[in-house]
Design a protein around this motif. Structure first.
Motif, PDB file in Angstrom:
ATOM      1  N   PRO A   4      83.389  58.782  71.642  1.00 41.00           N
ATOM      2  CA  PRO A   4      82.313  58.121  70.899  1.00 41.00           C
ATOM      3  C   PRO A   4      82.807  57.395  69.657  1.00 41.00           C
ATOM      4  CG  PRO A   4      82.148  60.503  70.678  1.00 41.00           C
ATOM      5  CD  PRO A   4      83.211  60.231  71.680  1.00 41.00           C
ATOM      6  N   TYR A   5      83.904  57.865  69.084  1.00 41.88           N
ATOM      7  CA  TYR A   5      84.463  57.193  67.906  1.00 41.88           C
ATOM      8  C   TYR A   5      85.016  55.817  68.276  1.00 41.88           C
ATOM      9  CZ  TYR A   5      84.043  61.718  65.611  1.00 41.88           C
ATOM     10  OH  TYR A   5      83.559  62.877  65.083  1.00 41.88           O
ATOM     11  N   THR A   6      85.634  55.732  69.430  1.00 41.52           N
ATOM     12  CA  THR A   6      86.167  54.445  69.894  1.00 41.52           C
ATOM     13  C   THR A   6      85.037  53.491  70.240  1.00 41.52           C
ATOM     14  OG1 THR A   6      88.094  55.592  70.795  1.00 41.52           O
ATOM     15  CG2 THR A   6      87.678  53.366  71.589  1.00 41.52           C
ATOM     16  N   ILE A   7      84.021  53.990  70.893  1.00 43.09           N
ATOM     17  CA  ILE A   7      82.890  53.144  71.287  1.00 43.09           C
ATOM     18  C   ILE A   7      82.211  52.544  70.058  1.00 43.09           C
ATOM     19  CG2 ILE A   7      80.589  53.160  72.337  1.00 43.09           C
ATOM     20  CD1 ILE A   7      81.675  55.273  74.291  1.00 43.09           C
ATOM     21  N   LEU A   8      82.016  53.366  69.030  1.00 43.33           N
ATOM     22  CA  LEU A   8      81.324  52.900  67.832  1.00 43.33           C
ATOM     23  C   LEU A   8      82.260  52.296  66.786  1.00 43.33           C
ATOM     24  CD1 LEU A   8      78.824  55.858  67.458  1.00 43.33           C
ATOM     25  CD2 LEU A   8      78.372  53.590  68.378  1.00 43.33           C
ATOM     26  N   GLY A   9      83.567  52.381  67.015  1.00 43.10           N
ATOM     27  CA  GLY A   9      84.525  51.824  66.069  1.00 43.10           C
ATOM     28  C   GLY A   9      84.566  52.593  64.763  1.00 43.10           C
ATOM     29  N   LEU A  10      84.507  53.912  64.845  1.00 40.63           N
ATOM     30  CA  LEU A  10      84.458  54.759  63.665  1.00 40.63           C
ATOM     31  C   LEU A  10      85.685  55.651  63.561  1.00 40.63           C
ATOM     32  CD1 LEU A  10      80.777  56.049  63.914  1.00 40.63           C
ATOM     33  CD2 LEU A  10      81.672  54.423  62.256  1.00 40.63           C
ATOM     34  N   ALA A  11      85.951  56.090  62.334  1.00 41.05           N
ATOM     35  CA  ALA A  11      86.950  57.123  62.114  1.00 41.05           C
ATOM     36  C   ALA A  11      86.270  58.474  62.245  1.00 41.05           C
ATOM     37  CB  ALA A  11      87.562  56.979  60.718  1.00 41.05           C
ATOM     38  N   GLN A  12      87.048  59.520  62.444  1.00 44.71           N
ATOM     39  CA  GLN A  12      86.449  60.837  62.640  1.00 44.71           C
ATOM     40  C   GLN A  12      85.827  61.403  61.370  1.00 44.71           C
ATOM     41  OE1 GLN A  12      89.508  63.124  64.684  1.00 44.71           O
ATOM     42  NE2 GLN A  12      88.202  63.138  66.479  1.00 44.71           N
ATOM     43  N   ASP A  13      86.115  60.841  60.236  1.00 43.01           N
ATOM     44  CA  ASP A  13      85.503  61.326  59.001  1.00 43.01           C
ATOM     45  C   ASP A  13      84.295  60.484  58.580  1.00 43.01           C
ATOM     46  OD1 ASP A  13      86.922  59.077  58.336  1.00 43.01           O
ATOM     47  OD2 ASP A  13      87.821  59.922  56.530  1.00 43.01           O
ATOM     48  N   ALA A  14      83.710  59.749  59.508  1.00 44.74           N
ATOM     49  CA  ALA A  14      82.558  58.892  59.210  1.00 44.74           C
ATOM     50  C   ALA A  14      81.349  59.734  58.816  1.00 44.74           C
ATOM     51  CB  ALA A  14      82.219  58.022  60.417  1.00 44.74           C
ATOM     52  N   ASP A  15      80.580  59.227  57.857  1.00 44.36           N
ATOM     53  CA  ASP A  15      79.378  59.942  57.435  1.00 44.36           C
ATOM     54  C   ASP A  15      78.161  59.428  58.210  1.00 44.36           C
ATOM     55  OD1 ASP A  15      79.001  57.474  56.297  1.00 44.36           O
ATOM     56  OD2 ASP A  15      78.897  58.182  54.233  1.00 44.36           O
ATOM     57  N   GLU A  16      76.995  59.989  57.903  1.00 47.96           N
ATOM     58  CA  GLU A  16      75.765  59.645  58.624  1.00 47.96           C
ATOM     59  C   GLU A  16      75.404  58.161  58.497  1.00 47.96           C
ATOM     60  OE1 GLU A  16      73.731  61.399  60.680  1.00 47.96           O
ATOM     61  OE2 GLU A  16      75.249  62.967  60.636  1.00 47.96           O
ATOM     62  N   ALA A  20      75.025  55.437  61.546  1.00 51.98           N
ATOM     63  CA  ALA A  20      73.793  54.672  61.764  1.00 51.98           C
ATOM     64  C   ALA A  20      74.070  53.174  61.831  1.00 51.98           C
ATOM     65  CB  ALA A  20      72.798  54.981  60.655  1.00 51.98           C
ATOM     66  N   ARG A  21      74.973  52.693  60.989  1.00 51.74           N
ATOM     67  CA  ARG A  21      75.293  51.256  60.967  1.00 51.74           C
ATOM     68  C   ARG A  21      76.210  50.830  62.108  1.00 51.74           C
ATOM     69  NH1 ARG A  21      76.807  51.330  54.667  1.00 51.74           N
ATOM     70  NH2 ARG A  21      74.707  51.652  53.860  1.00 51.74           N
ATOM     71  N   SER A  22      76.878  51.777  62.719  1.00 49.60           N
ATOM     72  CA  SER A  22      77.875  51.432  63.733  1.00 49.60           C
ATOM     73  C   SER A  22      77.266  50.855  65.003  1.00 49.60           C
ATOM     74  CB  SER A  22      78.698  52.671  64.079  1.00 49.60           C
ATOM     75  OG  SER A  22      77.868  53.641  64.691  1.00 49.60           O
ATOM     76  N   GLN A  23      76.006  51.148  65.271  1.00 50.63           N
ATOM     77  CA  GLN A  23      75.377  50.653  66.495  1.00 50.63           C
ATOM     78  C   GLN A  23      75.320  49.130  66.502  1.00 50.63           C
ATOM     79  OE1 GLN A  23      71.421  52.093  67.269  1.00 50.63           O
ATOM     80  NE2 GLN A  23      71.483  51.407  69.380  1.00 50.63           N
ATOM     81  N   ILE A  24      74.980  48.536  65.384  1.00 48.02           N
ATOM     82  CA  ILE A  24      74.898  47.073  65.306  1.00 48.02           C
ATOM     83  C   ILE A  24      76.267  46.441  65.525  1.00 48.02           C
ATOM     84  CG2 ILE A  24      74.333  45.128  63.791  1.00 48.02           C
ATOM     85  CD1 ILE A  24      72.277  47.065  62.460  1.00 48.02           C
ATOM     86  N   ALA A  25      77.281  47.008  64.875  1.00 51.36           N
ATOM     87  CA  ALA A  25      78.641  46.470  65.030  1.00 51.36           C
ATOM     88  C   ALA A  25      79.129  46.624  66.471  1.00 51.36           C
ATOM     89  CB  ALA A  25      79.588  47.175  64.072  1.00 51.36           C
ATOM     90  N   ALA A  26      78.803  47.748  67.097  1.00 51.49           N
ATOM     91  CA  ALA A  26      79.228  47.967  68.479  1.00 51.49           C
ATOM     92  C   ALA A  26      78.507  47.021  69.440  1.00 51.49           C
ATOM     93  CB  ALA A  26      78.975  49.424  68.872  1.00 51.49           C
ATOM     94  N   LEU A  27      77.243  46.740  69.176  1.00 51.94           N
ATOM     95  CA  LEU A  27      76.514  45.801  70.024  1.00 51.94           C
ATOM     96  C   LEU A  27      77.066  44.386  69.887  1.00 51.94           C
ATOM     97  CD1 LEU A  27      72.853  47.052  69.550  1.00 51.94           C
ATOM     98  CD2 LEU A  27      74.188  47.088  71.657  1.00 51.94           C
ATOM     99  N   ARG A  28      77.446  44.009  68.685  1.00 48.38           N
ATOM    100  CA  ARG A  28      78.025  42.673  68.476  1.00 48.38           C
ATOM    101  C   ARG A  28      79.371  42.532  69.163  1.00 48.38           C
ATOM    102  NH1 ARG A  28      76.613  41.952  62.097  1.00 48.38           N
ATOM    103  NH2 ARG A  28      74.403  41.511  62.384  1.00 48.38           N
ATOM    104  N   ALA A  29      80.130  43.610  69.218  1.00 45.40           N
ATOM    105  CA  ALA A  29      81.454  43.550  69.844  1.00 45.40           C
ATOM    106  C   ALA A  29      81.358  43.362  71.359  1.00 45.40           C
ATOM    107  CB  ALA A  29      82.238  44.817  69.522  1.00 45.40           C
TER     108      ALA A  29
END
Length: 91
Positions: A4-16, A20-29
């Motif tokens: 899920p971290y790769t899908i959303l483009g997040l690091a494992q220490d990401a906060d809430e 929440a913001r990662s969905q928009i970035a993942a959809l744009r990608a």
């Protein structure tokens, strides 16, 4: 389950907020489907499934680990005298 971290483009220490913001970035990608993005985000929002993802997909450095060499030399044991055939478990 994909990472899920790769899908959303997040690091494992990401906060809430970052989750929440990662969905928009993942959809744009446009690398993953909406279902995969939604499932990844849902997995990271629940503490139990996030912990499972952390153990399933650990962070691994891209640099290889150094080869450790032993500095201990034994003068008391002569390994050439060991009969390896004696301890062969395949016989």
């Amino acid at each position: 389950m994909n990472n899920p971290y790769t899908i959303l483009g997040l690091a494992q220490d990401a906060d809430e907020k970052q989750i929440a913001r990662s969905q928009i970035a993942a959809l744009r990608a446009r690398k993953y489907s909406m279902n995969e993005i939604t499932a990844a985000q849902a997995a990271l929002r629940k503490p139990a499934t996030r912990l499972a993802a952390d153990f399933t997909f650990p962070v691994i450095d891209k640099e290889p680990l150094p080869i450790l060499k032993s500095s201990i030399k034994s003068k008391e044991v002569d390994f050439s005298s060991i009969n390896v055939n004696k301890y062969d478990s395949l016989k």
